[in-house]
Design an enzyme around this catalytic site. Structure first.
Site, PDB file in Angstrom:
ATOM      1  N   ASN A 281      14.642  -0.163  -0.444  1.00 43.00           N
ATOM      2  CA  ASN A 281      16.016  -0.636  -0.644  1.00 43.00           C
ATOM      3  C   ASN A 281      16.590   0.154  -1.818  1.00 43.00           C
ATOM      4  OD1 ASN A 281      18.353  -2.027  -1.255  1.00 43.00           O
ATOM      5  ND2 ASN A 281      17.311  -3.895  -1.941  1.00 43.00           N
ATOM      6  N   TRP A 282      17.428   1.115  -1.500  1.00 40.63           N
ATOM      7  CA  TRP A 282      17.959   1.976  -2.574  1.00 40.63           C
ATOM      8  C   TRP A 282      19.001   1.264  -3.429  1.00 40.63           C
ATOM      9  CZ3 TRP A 282      19.217   7.402  -0.028  1.00 40.63           C
ATOM     10  CH2 TRP A 282      18.039   7.955   0.479  1.00 40.63           C
ATOM     11  N   LYS A 283      19.507   0.137  -2.963  1.00 41.46           N
ATOM     12  CA  LYS A 283      20.602  -0.567  -3.656  1.00 41.46           C
ATOM     13  C   LYS A 283      21.769   0.411  -3.841  1.00 41.46           C
ATOM     14  CE  LYS A 283      17.174  -3.624  -5.541  1.00 41.46           C
ATOM     15  NZ  LYS A 283      16.734  -4.532  -6.580  1.00 41.46           N
TER      16      LYS A 283
ATOM     17  N   HIS B 171      19.723 -10.670   0.353  1.00 38.69           N
ATOM     18  CA  HIS B 171      19.058 -10.186  -0.866  1.00 38.69           C
ATOM     19  C   HIS B 171      19.538 -11.028  -2.051  1.00 38.69           C
ATOM     20  CE1 HIS B 171      17.947  -7.699  -4.248  1.00 38.69           C
ATOM     21  NE2 HIS B 171      17.042  -7.158  -3.447  1.00 38.69           N
TER      22      HIS B 171
ATOM     23  N   GLU C   9      20.403 -10.312  -4.939  1.00 38.92           N
ATOM     24  CA  GLU C   9      21.578  -9.783  -5.655  1.00 38.92           C
ATOM     25  C   GLU C   9      22.859 -10.172  -4.927  1.00 38.92           C
ATOM     26  OE1 GLU C   9      20.139  -5.749  -5.938  1.00 38.92           O
ATOM     27  OE2 GLU C   9      18.577  -6.469  -7.300  1.00 38.92           O
TER      28      GLU C   9
ATOM     29  N   GLU D 283      10.953 -12.382  -2.138  1.00 38.30           N
ATOM     30  CA  GLU D 283      11.242 -11.622  -3.351  1.00 38.30           C
ATOM     31  C   GLU D 283      11.578 -12.588  -4.483  1.00 38.30           C
ATOM     32  OE1 GLU D 283      12.585  -7.381  -2.369  1.00 38.30           O
ATOM     33  OE2 GLU D 283      14.353  -8.641  -2.260  1.00 38.30           O
TER      34      GLU D 283
ATOM     35  N   GLY E  49      13.173  -5.873 -10.270  1.00 40.35           N
ATOM     36  CA  GLY E  49      13.698  -4.941 -11.259  1.00 40.35           C
ATOM     37  C   GLY E  49      13.254  -5.238 -12.685  1.00 40.35           C
TER      38      GLY E  49
ATOM     39  N   SER F 146       9.270  -5.557  -8.168  1.00 43.77           N
ATOM     40  CA  SER F 146       8.469  -4.689  -9.039  1.00 43.77           C
ATOM     41  C   SER F 146       7.176  -4.212  -8.375  1.00 43.77           C
ATOM     42  CB  SER F 146       8.179  -5.374 -10.378  1.00 43.77           C
ATOM     43  OG  SER F 146       9.395  -5.618 -11.059  1.00 43.77           O
TER      44      SER F 146
ATOM     45  N   GLY G 180      12.429  -1.728  -4.306  1.00 41.81           N
ATOM     46  CA  GLY G 180      13.688  -1.306  -4.912  1.00 41.81           C
ATOM     47  C   GLY G 180      13.489  -0.042  -5.733  1.00 41.81           C
TER      48      GLY G 180
HETATM   49  P1  PGA Z   1      12.410  -3.810  -7.276  1.00 44.13           P
HETATM   50  O1  PGA Z   1      13.439  -4.436  -6.248  1.00 44.13           O
HETATM   51  O2  PGA Z   1      11.308  -3.191  -6.460  1.00 44.13           O
HETATM   52  O3  PGA Z   1      13.201  -2.792  -8.067  1.00 44.13           O
HETATM   53  O4  PGA Z   1      11.910  -4.927  -8.131  1.00 44.13           O
HETATM   54  C1  PGA Z   1      13.018  -5.054  -5.059  1.00 44.13           C
HETATM   55  C2  PGA Z   1      14.197  -5.509  -4.264  1.00 44.13           C
HETATM   56  O5  PGA Z   1      15.183  -5.971  -4.866  1.00 44.13           O
HETATM   57  O6  PGA Z   1      14.217  -5.404  -3.028  1.00 44.13           O
END
Ligand code: PGA
Length: 254
Positions: A9-11, A97, A99, A169, A175, A215, A236
Protein backbone atom coordinates in the site's frame (compact mmCIF):
# COMPACT_ATOMS: atom_id res chain seq x y z
CA UNK A 1 -5.40 -24.04 0.76
CA UNK A 2 -5.98 -20.31 1.18
CA UNK A 3 -3.86 -17.80 -0.70
CA UNK A 4 -0.73 -16.32 0.82
CA UNK A 5 -0.54 -12.67 -0.16
CA UNK A 6 1.83 -9.75 0.25
CA UNK A 7 0.25 -6.46 -0.81
CA UNK A 8 2.01 -3.10 -0.93
CA UNK A 9 0.00 0.00 0.00
CA UNK A 10 1.95 2.99 -1.25
CA UNK A 11 -0.51 5.45 0.33
CA UNK A 12 0.03 9.01 -0.98
CA UNK A 13 3.64 8.42 -2.02
CA UNK A 14 5.56 8.40 -5.33
CA UNK A 15 5.13 10.57 -8.39
CA UNK A 16 4.24 8.77 -11.58
CA UNK A 17 7.91 8.65 -12.62
CA UNK A 18 9.01 7.35 -9.21
CA UNK A 19 6.22 4.81 -9.11
CA UNK A 20 7.02 3.55 -12.59
CA UNK A 21 10.63 3.11 -11.59
CA UNK A 22 9.70 1.17 -8.46
CA UNK A 23 7.36 -1.14 -10.37
CA UNK A 24 10.03 -1.79 -13.01
CA UNK A 25 12.51 -2.70 -10.29
CA UNK A 26 10.10 -5.01 -8.46
CA UNK A 27 9.15 -6.67 -11.72
CA UNK A 28 12.74 -7.14 -12.82
CA UNK A 29 13.84 -8.57 -9.48
CA UNK A 30 10.90 -10.97 -9.36
CA UNK A 31 11.57 -12.11 -12.92
CA UNK A 32 15.24 -12.76 -12.26
CA UNK A 33 14.73 -14.23 -8.77
CA UNK A 34 12.97 -17.36 -7.62
CA UNK A 35 9.19 -17.65 -7.85
CA UNK A 36 7.66 -16.16 -4.71
CA UNK A 37 5.61 -18.41 -2.45
CA UNK A 38 3.03 -15.63 -2.01
CA UNK A 39 0.87 -13.66 -4.43
CA UNK A 40 2.19 -10.13 -4.83
CA UNK A 41 -0.13 -7.12 -5.16
CA UNK A 42 0.81 -3.47 -5.62
CA UNK A 43 -1.59 -0.67 -4.64
CA UNK A 44 -0.36 2.68 -6.02
CA UNK A 45 -2.36 5.92 -6.11
CA UNK A 46 -5.31 6.14 -8.55
CA UNK A 47 -3.32 8.31 -10.94
CA UNK A 48 -0.80 5.53 -11.52
CA UNK A 49 -3.16 2.60 -12.00
CA UNK A 50 -3.50 2.49 -15.72
CA UNK A 51 0.22 2.91 -16.44
CA UNK A 52 1.16 0.38 -13.78
CA UNK A 53 -1.45 -2.00 -15.24
CA UNK A 54 0.42 -1.83 -18.57
CA UNK A 55 3.74 -2.47 -16.85
CA UNK A 56 2.34 -5.49 -15.04
CA UNK A 57 0.83 -7.12 -18.09
CA UNK A 58 2.09 -10.69 -18.53
CA UNK A 59 3.37 -10.81 -14.94
CA UNK A 60 1.77 -12.50 -11.93
CA UNK A 61 1.79 -9.27 -9.96
CA UNK A 62 -1.68 -8.04 -8.99
CA UNK A 63 -2.76 -4.41 -9.02
CA UNK A 64 -5.09 -2.64 -6.61
CA UNK A 65 -6.40 0.79 -5.66
CA UNK A 66 -6.41 2.18 -2.13
CA UNK A 67 -10.04 3.27 -1.96
CA UNK A 68 -13.21 3.44 -4.04
CA UNK A 69 -16.49 5.33 -4.02
CA UNK A 70 -19.64 3.92 -2.46
CA UNK A 71 -21.65 4.91 -5.54
CA UNK A 72 -21.55 3.53 -9.07
CA UNK A 73 -21.40 6.88 -10.91
CA UNK A 74 -22.83 10.38 -10.86
CA UNK A 75 -22.24 13.82 -9.40
CA UNK A 76 -19.58 12.96 -6.80
CA UNK A 77 -16.75 15.35 -7.62
CA UNK A 78 -13.35 13.89 -6.88
CA UNK A 79 -14.55 10.34 -6.28
CA UNK A 80 -13.37 7.28 -8.21
CA UNK A 81 -15.76 4.39 -8.71
CA UNK A 82 -14.95 0.72 -8.39
CA UNK A 83 -15.85 0.26 -12.05
CA UNK A 84 -13.36 2.97 -13.07
CA UNK A 85 -10.68 1.16 -11.07
CA UNK A 86 -11.59 -2.11 -12.68
CA UNK A 87 -11.48 -0.50 -16.14
CA UNK A 88 -7.75 0.28 -15.65
CA UNK A 89 -6.99 -3.42 -15.35
CA UNK A 90 -6.71 -3.40 -11.55
CA UNK A 91 -8.20 -6.38 -9.73
CA UNK A 92 -8.18 -5.27 -6.09
CA UNK A 93 -9.14 -2.37 -3.86
CA UNK A 94 -8.28 -1.63 -0.24
CA UNK A 95 -11.44 -0.78 1.71
CA UNK A 96 -11.71 0.67 5.21
CA UNK A 97 -8.05 1.45 5.80
CA UNK A 98 -7.69 3.03 9.25
CA UNK A 99 -6.41 6.26 7.71
CA UNK A 100 -9.65 6.55 5.76
CA UNK A 101 -11.67 5.68 8.84
CA UNK A 102 -9.83 8.19 11.06
CA UNK A 103 -9.18 11.07 8.64
CA UNK A 104 -12.03 10.82 6.17
CA UNK A 105 -14.88 9.74 8.42
CA UNK A 106 -15.30 6.32 6.90
CA UNK A 107 -17.74 4.61 9.24
CA UNK A 108 -18.40 0.86 9.24
CA UNK A 109 -21.59 1.37 7.20
CA UNK A 110 -19.60 3.16 4.49
CA UNK A 111 -17.05 0.36 4.30
CA UNK A 112 -19.95 -2.07 3.82
CA UNK A 113 -21.18 -0.11 0.80
CA UNK A 114 -17.69 0.10 -0.67
CA UNK A 115 -17.18 -3.65 -0.33
CA UNK A 116 -20.41 -4.25 -2.26
CA UNK A 117 -19.46 -1.67 -4.91
CA UNK A 118 -16.05 -3.30 -5.30
CA UNK A 119 -17.36 -6.83 -5.68
CA UNK A 120 -20.08 -5.73 -8.11
CA UNK A 121 -17.37 -4.12 -10.25
CA UNK A 122 -15.41 -7.37 -10.27
CA UNK A 123 -12.75 -6.23 -7.80
CA UNK A 124 -11.44 -8.17 -4.81
CA UNK A 125 -11.76 -6.00 -1.70
CA UNK A 126 -8.89 -6.02 0.79
CA UNK A 127 -10.95 -5.15 3.84
CA UNK A 128 -9.05 -3.54 6.72
CA UNK A 129 -9.94 -3.66 10.38
CA UNK A 130 -8.07 -2.95 13.58
CA UNK A 131 -8.25 -1.21 16.94
CA UNK A 132 -6.57 1.96 18.19
CA UNK A 133 -4.19 1.92 21.14
CA UNK A 134 -6.86 3.41 23.43
CA UNK A 135 -9.30 0.70 22.35
CA UNK A 136 -6.72 -2.00 23.03
CA UNK A 137 -5.74 -0.58 26.40
CA UNK A 138 -9.35 -0.28 27.52
CA UNK A 139 -9.99 -3.88 26.53
CA UNK A 140 -12.37 -3.03 23.68
CA UNK A 141 -10.20 -4.47 20.92
CA UNK A 142 -12.32 -7.51 20.17
CA UNK A 143 -15.60 -5.56 20.25
CA UNK A 144 -14.21 -2.94 17.89
CA UNK A 145 -12.89 -5.44 15.37
CA UNK A 146 -16.07 -7.49 15.60
CA UNK A 147 -18.17 -4.41 14.80
CA UNK A 148 -15.92 -3.50 11.87
CA UNK A 149 -15.96 -7.00 10.42
CA UNK A 150 -19.62 -7.77 11.00
CA UNK A 151 -20.98 -4.42 9.78
CA UNK A 152 -18.49 -4.24 6.91
CA UNK A 153 -18.76 -7.80 5.65
CA UNK A 154 -21.56 -9.85 7.14
CA UNK A 155 -24.39 -8.48 5.04
CA UNK A 156 -22.74 -10.06 2.02
CA UNK A 157 -24.00 -13.30 0.54
CA UNK A 158 -21.66 -16.25 1.07
CA UNK A 159 -20.82 -16.09 -2.61
CA UNK A 160 -19.80 -12.44 -2.38
CA UNK A 161 -17.92 -12.96 0.86
CA UNK A 162 -15.80 -15.61 -0.84
CA UNK A 163 -14.17 -12.77 -2.85
CA UNK A 164 -12.97 -10.87 0.23
CA UNK A 165 -9.44 -10.63 1.63
CA UNK A 166 -9.25 -9.37 5.23
CA UNK A 167 -6.35 -7.35 6.66
CA UNK A 168 -5.95 -6.94 10.41
CA UNK A 169 -4.06 -3.71 10.98
CA UNK A 170 -3.82 -2.53 14.59
CA UNK A 171 -3.83 1.26 14.25
CA UNK A 172 -1.10 1.66 16.87
CA UNK A 173 1.23 -0.44 14.73
CA UNK A 174 0.71 1.45 11.46
CA UNK A 175 3.69 3.57 10.50
CA UNK A 176 5.01 3.54 14.07
CA UNK A 177 7.78 0.99 13.76
CA UNK A 178 6.04 -0.94 16.54
CA UNK A 179 4.56 -4.12 15.09
CA UNK A 180 2.14 -6.40 16.88
CA UNK A 181 3.89 -9.30 18.56
CA UNK A 182 3.26 -12.69 16.96
CA UNK A 183 1.03 -13.50 19.95
CA UNK A 184 -1.06 -10.35 19.54
CA UNK A 185 -1.42 -10.97 15.81
CA UNK A 186 -2.29 -14.63 16.30
CA UNK A 187 -4.92 -13.86 18.93
CA UNK A 188 -6.74 -11.39 16.68
CA UNK A 189 -6.42 -13.46 13.49
CA UNK A 190 -7.87 -16.48 15.27
CA UNK A 191 -10.68 -14.27 16.57
CA UNK A 192 -11.47 -12.85 13.11
CA UNK A 193 -11.47 -16.33 11.62
CA UNK A 194 -13.87 -17.48 14.34
CA UNK A 195 -16.23 -14.61 13.46
CA UNK A 196 -16.15 -15.73 9.83
CA UNK A 197 -16.74 -19.35 10.88
CA UNK A 198 -19.80 -18.36 12.93
CA UNK A 199 -21.24 -16.35 10.07
CA UNK A 200 -20.33 -18.31 6.93
CA UNK A 201 -19.14 -21.71 8.17
CA UNK A 202 -15.94 -23.67 8.33
CA UNK A 203 -15.19 -23.66 4.59
CA UNK A 204 -15.33 -19.86 4.36
CA UNK A 205 -13.23 -19.49 7.51
CA UNK A 206 -10.58 -21.82 6.15
CA UNK A 207 -10.51 -20.19 2.72
CA UNK A 208 -10.35 -16.53 3.72
CA UNK A 209 -6.89 -14.99 3.62
CA UNK A 210 -6.30 -12.75 6.64
CA UNK A 211 -3.29 -10.47 6.23
CA UNK A 212 -1.43 -8.66 8.97
CA UNK A 213 -0.49 -4.99 8.56
CA UNK A 214 1.39 -2.53 10.74
CA UNK A 215 5.15 -1.93 10.66
CA UNK A 216 5.77 -5.19 8.86
CA UNK A 217 9.35 -5.35 7.56
CA UNK A 218 11.80 -7.93 6.25
CA UNK A 219 13.13 -8.46 9.80
CA UNK A 220 9.79 -9.26 11.46
CA UNK A 221 7.88 -10.77 8.51
CA UNK A 222 9.24 -14.33 8.98
CA UNK A 223 7.95 -14.64 12.55
CA UNK A 224 4.61 -13.00 11.73
CA UNK A 225 4.06 -15.11 8.59
CA UNK A 226 4.97 -18.28 10.49
CA UNK A 227 1.72 -17.95 12.45
CA UNK A 228 -0.78 -20.39 10.91
CA UNK A 229 -3.63 -17.84 10.87
CA UNK A 230 -1.53 -15.06 9.31
CA UNK A 231 -1.75 -15.44 5.54
CA UNK A 232 0.52 -12.59 4.55
CA UNK A 233 0.84 -8.85 4.93
CA UNK A 234 -0.45 -5.46 3.90
CA UNK A 235 2.68 -3.37 3.77
CA UNK A 236 2.89 0.42 3.95
CA UNK A 237 6.29 2.06 4.47
CA UNK A 238 8.30 -1.02 3.56
CA UNK A 239 6.52 -1.34 0.21
CA UNK A 240 8.18 1.86 -1.02
CA UNK A 241 11.51 0.21 -1.85
CA UNK A 242 11.91 -2.93 -3.92
CA UNK A 243 14.49 -4.30 -1.48
CA UNK A 244 12.26 -4.13 1.59
CA UNK A 245 9.07 -5.11 -0.22
CA UNK A 246 10.66 -8.16 -1.81
CA UNK A 247 12.40 -8.97 1.46
CA UNK A 248 8.90 -9.34 2.91
CA UNK A 249 7.57 -11.26 -0.11
CA UNK A 250 10.43 -13.76 0.22
CA UNK A 251 9.76 -14.16 3.94
CA UNK A 252 7.42 -16.94 2.72
CA UNK A 253 10.45 -18.74 1.32
CA UNK A 254 12.41 -18.59 -1.92
P1 PGA B 1 2.98 0.41 7.62
O1 PGA B 1 1.51 0.59 7.06
O2 PGA B 1 3.50 -0.88 7.04
O3 PGA B 1 3.74 1.62 7.14
O4 PGA B 1 2.88 0.34 9.11
C1 PGA B 1 0.64 -0.50 6.88
C2 PGA B 1 -0.66 -0.04 6.30
O5 PGA B 1 -1.13 1.05 6.68
O6 PGA B 1 -1.25 -0.71 5.44
Amino acid sequence: MRRKIVAGNWKMNKTLAEGTELVQEIKQKLQSGSTPQADVIICPPFTHLSIVADLLQSTNIGLGAQNCATEVNGAYTGEVSAMMISSTGAGYVIVGHSERRAMFGEANEITAKKVVAAIQAGLTPIFCCGETLAERESGQLFDVVKAQVSTGLFSLSAEMFAKVIVAYEPVWAIGTGLNATPQQAEEMHVFIRSLIRNEFGEGAAENTSILYGGSCKPSNAPELFAIPDVDGGLIGGASLTAKDFLGIVYAFGQ
